[in-house]
Design a protein around this motif. Sequence first.
Motif, PDB file in Angstrom:
ATOM      1  N   GLN A 280     -12.860  21.115  -6.566  1.00 52.55           N
ATOM      2  CA  GLN A 280     -12.250  19.837  -7.033  1.00 52.55           C
ATOM      3  C   GLN A 280     -10.994  19.401  -6.126  1.00 52.55           C
ATOM      4  O   GLN A 280     -10.106  20.241  -5.704  1.00 52.55           O
ATOM      5  N   PRO A 281     -10.968  18.122  -5.501  1.00 51.46           N
ATOM      6  CA  PRO A 281      -9.911  17.904  -4.735  1.00 51.46           C
ATOM      7  C   PRO A 281      -8.663  17.892  -5.439  1.00 51.46           C
ATOM      8  O   PRO A 281      -8.523  17.408  -6.632  1.00 51.46           O
ATOM      9  N   VAL A 282      -7.411  18.225  -4.804  1.00 54.98           N
ATOM     10  CA  VAL A 282      -6.097  18.096  -5.384  1.00 54.98           C
ATOM     11  C   VAL A 282      -5.751  16.755  -5.793  1.00 54.98           C
ATOM     12  O   VAL A 282      -4.955  16.503  -6.604  1.00 54.98           O
ATOM     13  N   TYR A 283      -6.088  15.687  -4.941  1.00 53.99           N
ATOM     14  CA  TYR A 283      -5.702  14.228  -5.472  1.00 53.99           C
ATOM     15  C   TYR A 283      -6.326  14.032  -6.651  1.00 53.99           C
ATOM     16  O   TYR A 283      -5.643  12.866  -7.343  1.00 53.99           O
ATOM     17  N   GLN A 284      -7.258  14.726  -7.375  1.00 55.82           N
ATOM     18  CA  GLN A 284      -7.714  14.522  -8.825  1.00 55.82           C
ATOM     19  C   GLN A 284      -6.994  15.303  -9.964  1.00 55.82           C
ATOM     20  O   GLN A 284      -7.100  14.934 -10.931  1.00 55.82           O
ATOM     21  N   SER A 285      -5.812  15.906  -9.300  1.00 53.08           N
ATOM     22  CA  SER A 285      -4.912  16.618 -10.417  1.00 53.08           C
ATOM     23  C   SER A 285      -4.320  15.667 -11.211  1.00 53.08           C
ATOM     24  O   SER A 285      -3.923  14.482 -10.756  1.00 53.08           O
ATOM     25  N   ARG A 286      -3.725  16.185 -12.257  1.00 56.97           N
ATOM     26  CA  ARG A 286      -2.794  15.192 -13.318  1.00 56.97           C
ATOM     27  C   ARG A 286      -1.735  14.905 -12.431  1.00 56.97           C
ATOM     28  O   ARG A 286      -1.090  13.597 -12.629  1.00 56.97           O
ATOM     29  N   TRP A 287      -1.003  15.683 -11.575  1.00 56.79           N
ATOM     30  CA  TRP A 287       0.313  15.621 -10.881  1.00 56.79           C
ATOM     31  C   TRP A 287       0.027  14.400  -9.789  1.00 56.79           C
ATOM     32  O   TRP A 287       0.780  13.571  -9.693  1.00 56.79           O
ATOM     33  N   VAL A 288      -1.111  14.740  -8.854  1.00 55.52           N
ATOM     34  CA  VAL A 288      -1.139  13.753  -7.857  1.00 55.52           C
ATOM     35  C   VAL A 288      -1.771  12.574  -8.488  1.00 55.52           C
ATOM     36  O   VAL A 288      -1.358  11.266  -7.853  1.00 55.52           O
ATOM     37  N   ASP A 289      -2.734  12.327  -9.257  1.00 55.89           N
ATOM     38  CA  ASP A 289      -3.363  11.223  -9.815  1.00 55.89           C
ATOM     39  C   ASP A 289      -3.827  10.160  -8.879  1.00 55.89           C
ATOM     40  O   ASP A 289      -3.740   9.330  -8.935  1.00 55.89           O
ATOM     41  N   TRP A 290      -4.632  10.813  -7.948  1.00 57.92           N
ATOM     42  CA  TRP A 290      -5.260  10.005  -6.891  1.00 57.92           C
ATOM     43  C   TRP A 290      -4.251   9.339  -5.726  1.00 57.92           C
ATOM     44  O   TRP A 290      -4.760   8.357  -5.083  1.00 57.92           O
ATOM     45  N   ASN A 291      -3.131   9.647  -6.072  1.00 52.82           N
ATOM     46  CA  ASN A 291      -2.132   9.127  -4.913  1.00 52.82           C
ATOM     47  C   ASN A 291      -2.249   9.792  -3.445  1.00 52.82           C
ATOM     48  O   ASN A 291      -2.277  11.036  -3.470  1.00 52.82           O
ATOM     49  N   PRO A 292      -2.295   9.154  -2.393  1.00 52.92           N
ATOM     50  CA  PRO A 292      -2.422   9.787  -1.240  1.00 52.92           C
ATOM     51  C   PRO A 292      -1.309  10.251  -0.572  1.00 52.92           C
ATOM     52  O   PRO A 292      -1.449  10.919   0.140  1.00 52.92           O
ATOM     53  N   PHE A 293      -0.177  10.161  -1.371  1.00 58.92           N
ATOM     54  CA  PHE A 293       1.139  10.540  -0.977  1.00 58.92           C
ATOM     55  C   PHE A 293       1.554  11.813  -1.996  1.00 58.92           C
ATOM     56  O   PHE A 293       1.543  11.334  -3.262  1.00 58.92           O
ATOM     57  N   ILE A 294       2.017  12.896  -1.587  1.00 59.74           N
ATOM     58  CA  ILE A 294       2.725  13.748  -2.593  1.00 59.74           C
ATOM     59  C   ILE A 294       4.137  14.049  -2.477  1.00 59.74           C
ATOM     60  O   ILE A 294       4.682  14.606  -2.932  1.00 59.74           O
ATOM     61  N   ASP A 295       4.715  13.369  -1.386  1.00 59.33           N
ATOM     62  CA  ASP A 295       6.084  13.639  -1.092  1.00 59.33           C
ATOM     63  C   ASP A 295       6.677  12.403  -0.234  1.00 59.33           C
ATOM     64  O   ASP A 295       5.956  11.478  -0.035  1.00 59.33           O
ATOM     65  N   GLU A 296       7.949  12.283   0.169  1.00 53.42           N
ATOM     66  CA  GLU A 296       8.494  11.148   0.362  1.00 53.42           C
ATOM     67  C   GLU A 296       8.508  10.567   1.929  1.00 53.42           C
ATOM     68  O   GLU A 296       8.317   9.488   2.107  1.00 53.42           O
ATOM     69  N   VAL A 297       8.825  11.576   2.754  1.00 52.57           N
ATOM     70  CA  VAL A 297       8.601  11.222   4.208  1.00 52.57           C
ATOM     71  C   VAL A 297       7.232  10.826   4.621  1.00 52.57           C
ATOM     72  O   VAL A 297       7.358   9.552   5.576  1.00 52.57           O
ATOM     73  N   PRO A 298       6.271  11.120   4.385  1.00 54.82           N
ATOM     74  CA  PRO A 298       5.027  10.288   5.078  1.00 54.82           C
ATOM     75  C   PRO A 298       4.779   9.086   4.298  1.00 54.82           C
ATOM     76  O   PRO A 298       4.367   8.208   4.828  1.00 54.82           O
ATOM     77  N   TYR A 299       5.457   9.023   2.908  1.00 50.63           N
ATOM     78  CA  TYR A 299       5.133   7.645   2.245  1.00 50.63           C
ATOM     79  C   TYR A 299       6.178   6.684   2.971  1.00 50.63           C
ATOM     80  O   TYR A 299       5.765   5.719   3.309  1.00 50.63           O
ATOM     81  N   ALA A 300       7.300   7.130   3.400  1.00 51.87           N
ATOM     82  CA  ALA A 300       8.345   6.260   3.905  1.00 51.87           C
ATOM     83  C   ALA A 300       7.656   5.772   5.393  1.00 51.87           C
ATOM     84  O   ALA A 300       7.921   4.473   5.723  1.00 51.87           O
ATOM     85  N   GLN A 301       7.287   6.548   5.968  1.00 52.97           N
ATOM     86  CA  GLN A 301       6.712   6.329   7.469  1.00 52.97           C
ATOM     87  C   GLN A 301       5.574   5.367   7.385  1.00 52.97           C
ATOM     88  O   GLN A 301       5.286   4.607   8.176  1.00 52.97           O
ATOM     89  N   HIS A 302       4.559   5.566   6.269  1.00 58.66           N
ATOM     90  CA  HIS A 302       3.422   4.765   6.218  1.00 58.66           C
ATOM     91  C   HIS A 302       3.832   3.509   5.826  1.00 58.66           C
ATOM     92  O   HIS A 302       3.426   2.695   6.503  1.00 58.66           O
ATOM     93  N   LEU A 303       4.756   3.168   4.860  1.00 52.85           N
ATOM     94  CA  LEU A 303       5.105   1.792   4.491  1.00 52.85           C
ATOM     95  C   LEU A 303       6.075   1.286   5.676  1.00 52.85           C
ATOM     96  O   LEU A 303       5.668  -0.127   5.790  1.00 52.85           O
ATOM     97  N   ARG A 304       6.783   1.925   6.111  1.00 55.18           N
ATOM     98  CA  ARG A 304       7.145   1.362   7.510  1.00 55.18           C
ATOM     99  C   ARG A 304       6.334   0.551   8.502  1.00 55.18           C
ATOM    100  O   ARG A 304       6.479  -0.390   8.952  1.00 55.18           O
ATOM    101  N   GLU A 305       5.190   1.402   8.590  1.00 61.22           N
ATOM    102  CA  GLU A 305       3.939   0.683   9.480  1.00 61.22           C
ATOM    103  C   GLU A 305       3.434  -0.317   8.680  1.00 61.22           C
ATOM    104  O   GLU A 305       3.180  -1.374   9.549  1.00 61.22           O
ATOM    105  N   LEU A 306       3.095  -0.330   7.585  1.00 64.80           N
ATOM    106  CA  LEU A 306       2.732  -1.713   6.722  1.00 64.80           C
ATOM    107  C   LEU A 306       3.618  -2.798   6.976  1.00 64.80           C
ATOM    108  O   LEU A 306       3.234  -3.976   7.056  1.00 64.80           O
ATOM    109  N   LEU A 307       4.828  -2.563   6.610  1.00 66.24           N
ATOM    110  CA  LEU A 307       5.849  -3.801   6.909  1.00 66.24           C
ATOM    111  C   LEU A 307       5.855  -4.239   8.272  1.00 66.24           C
ATOM    112  O   LEU A 307       6.355  -5.392   8.380  1.00 66.24           O
ATOM    113  N   ALA A 308       5.787  -3.355   9.280  1.00 66.28           N
ATOM    114  CA  ALA A 308       5.883  -3.632  10.652  1.00 66.28           C
ATOM    115  C   ALA A 308       4.612  -4.727  10.806  1.00 66.28           C
ATOM    116  O   ALA A 308       4.764  -5.926  11.653  1.00 66.28           O
ATOM    117  N   GLY A 309       3.387  -4.543  10.261  1.00 64.89           N
ATOM    118  CA  GLY A 309       2.235  -5.310  10.299  1.00 64.89           C
ATOM    119  C   GLY A 309       2.400  -6.727   9.625  1.00 64.89           C
ATOM    120  O   GLY A 309       1.729  -7.549  10.025  1.00 64.89           O
TER     121      GLY A 309
END
Length: 451
Positions: A280-309
């Motif tokens: 069973q993939p971790v992203y199916q757990s109650r805590w993660v709930d299908w979110n590709p991000f589990i912590d803040e730095v990768p999320y911030a870096q990803h959204l920064r790329e989206l915003l530049a685009g």
Amino acid sequence: MPTPGRGRVPARVRPVLAAVVSVLVVGVLASPGPARAADPPPRLDNPYVDARVYVNPEWAERAAAEPGGEAVAGQPTAVWLDRIARIEGEAGGMGLREHLDAALAQHADLIQLTLYDLPARDCGRRAPPGELSIEDSARYRAEFIDPIVEILAAPRYADLRIVTFVEPNSLPNLVVNTGSRYTATPACDEVQARGTYQQGIGYALARLGAIPNVYAYLDISHHAEVGWPEDSGPLTALLFQAATAAGSTVTNVHGFVANTANYSVLREEYFRADDVINGQPVYQSRWVDWNPFIDEVPYAQHLRELLAGAGFSPEAGVIVDTSRNGWGGPARPTGPVTASDVNTYVDGSRIDRRARVGNWCNQKGAGLGQRPAVEPEPGIDAYVWVKPPGESDGASGSPNTGQPYEPLCDPYYQPPRGSSYGTGAMPDAPPFGEWFPAHFRQLLANAWPPV
């Protein structure tokens, strides 16, 4: 000159402030005098580089008065302007001019301000209660933004780098609390339909952007609110709308701020979103709930790329609030647990110890996070303490007490979804922004890295 009794540094704090050499400090102001109109200070890619950051003496006094608090009382924290009265000073507290003058007296290079007073703020949520109704857009402009801009534009502050965090959690509300979602509210739907937040933020950005030494950072919430692709895309669009509304352009946005007043860890060290446990993939757990991000730095870096685009500057950096995301103490895991159940694996391995990842009010078990630091990760301008540790997120009272009631600040409230987890809020908390000694002491005890 400060008014007698206001803006003075208390005796117990003077040694702390005198000894402050923040991790953000590598220099002092070259000249205490006002900049010449013909010779404005250079615009910096990252205003935190080589900056001595202002230490708020009001917060420092409260922190130093707590057992062991002197160890962190010299850390810089943001000054929150969350109602009109804060601009001139309220109930004997320092006003904006006094904070700016105190920054000059400290020979600081940089001061941090949080602007948090939109009409129908937080879609009219009762706690923390906003002072302006949805009809008060004109008041927001004339009585909140305009006076702030007038003060910041004074020549005496021209050599001071002024970082502004613009309206936390406003635009993310229009993503997660509107439309057909079970969390939607009529107030959020109305704010969205009117464009209240986009127009207010656009006006603030346009006015702030006219001051060369002001650096505006737009709030992008945190991974556990808008990390899902169906949320981060709409948030990106809303941020662009706000940045180009009311006469503003994207050039007025210097960067973005994540995790404001929240508790999300920088990086989960002991599990990954793509781990698989017993098939069973971790992203199916109650805590993660299908979110590709589990912590803040990768999320911030990803959204920064989206915003530049989406049209924002690719040079725009992200600030991450680390004031309360340390999660140290005896409950901190030292490695991944061995388990055949994916939920047991995640719950035992995660550093973030909240009962539910969306809980945000006065969280039990939380600790001070990373001390302020410059350029700690690619695309990250700085780790900073936006939320002053020890200031309450909201009162923990029960409903029908005559006080503003926020269910997620009530330790005994059971959310309709995930009711077995509770809110994780500490009891006996005072109203929003007031000093909460028990929470500060817990943050100090559970600091990571330890104090």
